[in-house]
Design a protein around this motif. Structure first.
Motif, PDB file in Angstrom:
ATOM      1  N   ARG A   2      45.247  38.915  46.037  1.00 32.88           N
ATOM      2  CA  ARG A   2      45.854  37.587  45.854  1.00 32.88           C
ATOM      3  C   ARG A   2      44.825  36.580  45.350  1.00 32.88           C
ATOM      4  O   ARG A   2      45.117  35.786  44.466  1.00 32.88           O
ATOM      5  CB  ARG A   2      46.444  37.093  47.178  1.00 32.88           C
ATOM      6  CG  ARG A   2      47.774  37.683  47.488  1.00 32.88           C
ATOM      7  CD  ARG A   2      48.420  36.965  48.683  1.00 32.88           C
ATOM      8  NE  ARG A   2      49.566  37.721  49.067  1.00 32.88           N
ATOM      9  CZ  ARG A   2      49.676  38.403  50.197  1.00 32.88           C
ATOM     10  NH1 ARG A   2      48.711  38.381  51.078  1.00 32.88           N
ATOM     11  NH2 ARG A   2      50.756  39.092  50.453  1.00 32.88           N
ATOM     12  N   ALA A   3      43.632  36.605  45.951  1.00 31.67           N
ATOM     13  CA  ALA A   3      42.588  35.660  45.542  1.00 31.67           C
ATOM     14  C   ALA A   3      42.209  35.872  44.079  1.00 31.67           C
ATOM     15  O   ALA A   3      42.037  34.908  43.331  1.00 31.67           O
ATOM     16  CB  ALA A   3      41.364  35.798  46.433  1.00 31.67           C
ATOM     17  N   LEU A   4      42.110  37.106  43.679  1.00 29.41           N
ATOM     18  CA  LEU A   4      41.786  37.397  42.284  1.00 29.41           C
ATOM     19  C   LEU A   4      42.906  36.923  41.367  1.00 29.41           C
ATOM     20  O   LEU A   4      42.653  36.293  40.334  1.00 29.41           O
ATOM     21  CB  LEU A   4      41.538  38.888  42.079  1.00 29.41           C
ATOM     22  CG  LEU A   4      41.298  39.332  40.639  1.00 29.41           C
ATOM     23  CD1 LEU A   4      40.044  38.674  40.080  1.00 29.41           C
ATOM     24  CD2 LEU A   4      41.188  40.835  40.563  1.00 29.41           C
ATOM     25  N   ASP A   6      45.044  34.542  41.902  1.00 27.27           N
ATOM     26  CA  ASP A   6      44.969  33.079  41.840  1.00 27.27           C
ATOM     27  C   ASP A   6      43.867  32.624  40.898  1.00 27.27           C
ATOM     28  O   ASP A   6      44.048  31.694  40.111  1.00 27.27           O
ATOM     29  CB  ASP A   6      44.718  32.488  43.230  1.00 27.27           C
ATOM     30  CG  ASP A   6      45.923  32.592  44.144  1.00 27.27           C
ATOM     31  OD1 ASP A   6      47.044  32.836  43.632  1.00 27.27           O
ATOM     32  OD2 ASP A   6      45.746  32.436  45.373  1.00 27.27           O
ATOM     33  N   ARG A   7      42.741  33.290  40.986  1.00 27.83           N
ATOM     34  CA  ARG A   7      41.603  32.880  40.163  1.00 27.83           C
ATOM     35  C   ARG A   7      41.849  33.066  38.670  1.00 27.83           C
ATOM     36  O   ARG A   7      41.401  32.261  37.862  1.00 27.83           O
ATOM     37  CB  ARG A   7      40.366  33.662  40.586  1.00 27.83           C
ATOM     38  CG  ARG A   7      39.127  33.149  39.931  1.00 27.83           C
ATOM     39  CD  ARG A   7      37.909  33.674  40.602  1.00 27.83           C
ATOM     40  NE  ARG A   7      36.753  33.136  39.914  1.00 27.83           N
ATOM     41  CZ  ARG A   7      35.569  33.069  40.420  1.00 27.83           C
ATOM     42  NH1 ARG A   7      35.369  33.485  41.633  1.00 27.83           N
ATOM     43  NH2 ARG A   7      34.573  32.586  39.733  1.00 27.83           N
ATOM     44  N   THR A  11      50.271  36.265  38.848  1.00 26.69           N
ATOM     45  CA  THR A  11      50.797  36.670  40.147  1.00 26.69           C
ATOM     46  C   THR A  11      50.086  37.948  40.582  1.00 26.69           C
ATOM     47  O   THR A  11      49.615  38.716  39.736  1.00 26.69           O
ATOM     48  CB  THR A  11      52.315  36.952  40.072  1.00 26.69           C
ATOM     49  OG1 THR A  11      52.513  38.085  39.232  1.00 26.69           O
ATOM     50  CG2 THR A  11      53.069  35.735  39.566  1.00 26.69           C
ATOM     51  N   PRO A  12      49.991  38.196  41.887  1.00 29.39           N
ATOM     52  CA  PRO A  12      49.331  39.434  42.337  1.00 29.39           C
ATOM     53  C   PRO A  12      49.959  40.688  41.724  1.00 29.39           C
ATOM     54  O   PRO A  12      49.240  41.618  41.374  1.00 29.39           O
ATOM     55  CB  PRO A  12      49.523  39.407  43.858  1.00 29.39           C
ATOM     56  CG  PRO A  12      49.612  37.949  44.186  1.00 29.39           C
ATOM     57  CD  PRO A  12      50.343  37.332  43.013  1.00 29.39           C
ATOM     58  N   LYS A  22      43.274  47.738  45.244  1.00 27.54           N
ATOM     59  CA  LYS A  22      41.978  47.089  45.422  1.00 27.54           C
ATOM     60  C   LYS A  22      40.840  48.084  45.215  1.00 27.54           C
ATOM     61  O   LYS A  22      39.816  47.746  44.613  1.00 27.54           O
ATOM     62  CB  LYS A  22      41.902  46.461  46.817  1.00 27.54           C
ATOM     63  CG  LYS A  22      40.594  45.762  47.084  1.00 27.54           C
ATOM     64  CD  LYS A  22      40.573  45.159  48.477  1.00 27.54           C
ATOM     65  CE  LYS A  22      39.221  44.546  48.784  1.00 27.54           C
ATOM     66  NZ  LYS A  22      39.172  44.012  50.150  1.00 27.54           N
TER      67      LYS A  22
END
Length: 185
Positions: A2-4, A6-7, A11-12, A22
């Motif tokens: 999710r963080a990636l 967002d960055r 969307t995930p 991952k």
């Protein structure tokens, strides 16, 4: 993930078009980082120890630029094509040095662990100067004598040239590889 997502502004679920999970993402990062360590084709004329030294220096330089990379190298196996090629450089150098093929995997692990471990220790600040005087830190140390600390105490807090130490360690590893080759021959 999710963080990636967002960055990078997606969307995930959009990431899964490119990586399975991952673990695959982390493996890909290791492969990408190690691809930057691969020598140019011109390196083919170098002696085995020059190729090992070049790879070790490139790894150390990479982890100085990206300190988090050393920890990633320690936590992931070399499974991507570029990662496997980097390991193959070490295998071939050891074979060319005359190391018996049965000893090559063990010595590759020793070399890789030294290089990555040195880089990780340097990047994490483990080698930073500090007060190692056992008397001054008695409350932090186990009860009883510390004869090893007492014997090497005068040298614990001297300024350390990490580059010179890295070079000396690589020279020691070269002598170890040469000794393994002599035992075989």
């Amino acid at each position: 993930m999710r963080a990636l997502a967002d960055r990078v502004g997606v969307t995930p679920m959009a990431l899964y078009r490119h990586v399975a999970d991952k673990a695959a993402l982390l493996d890909g990062m290791v492969g990408r980082l190690l691809s930057g360590l691969l020598p140019a084709e011109a390196a083919g004329g170098q002696a085995w120890y020059q190729r090992l030294d070049a790879l070790a220096h490139a790894c150390r330089k990479l982890t100085q630029r990206h300190p988090w990379a050393a920890h990633l190298f320690f936590s992931r196996p070399a499974v991507t094509p570029d990662a496997v090629r980097a390991v193959d450089i070490v295998y071939l150098a050891l074979v060319e040095a005359g190391v018996p093929e049965s000893e090559v995997p063990r010595l590759e692990r020793l070399i890789s662990t030294f290089v990555i471990g040195f880089a990780a220790s340097e990047a994490s600040g483990r080698f930073a100067p500090g007060s190692m005087d056992p008397r001054g830190r008695r409350g932090q140390l186990p009860d009883g004598e510390l004869p090893g600390h007492r014997k090497v105490g005068p040298w614990l807090d001297l300024p350390v040239d990490l580059t010179a130490e890295f070079e000396a360690d690589l020279a020691d590893i070269r002598r170890l590889v040469e000794a393994a080759a002599r035992r075989a021959g």
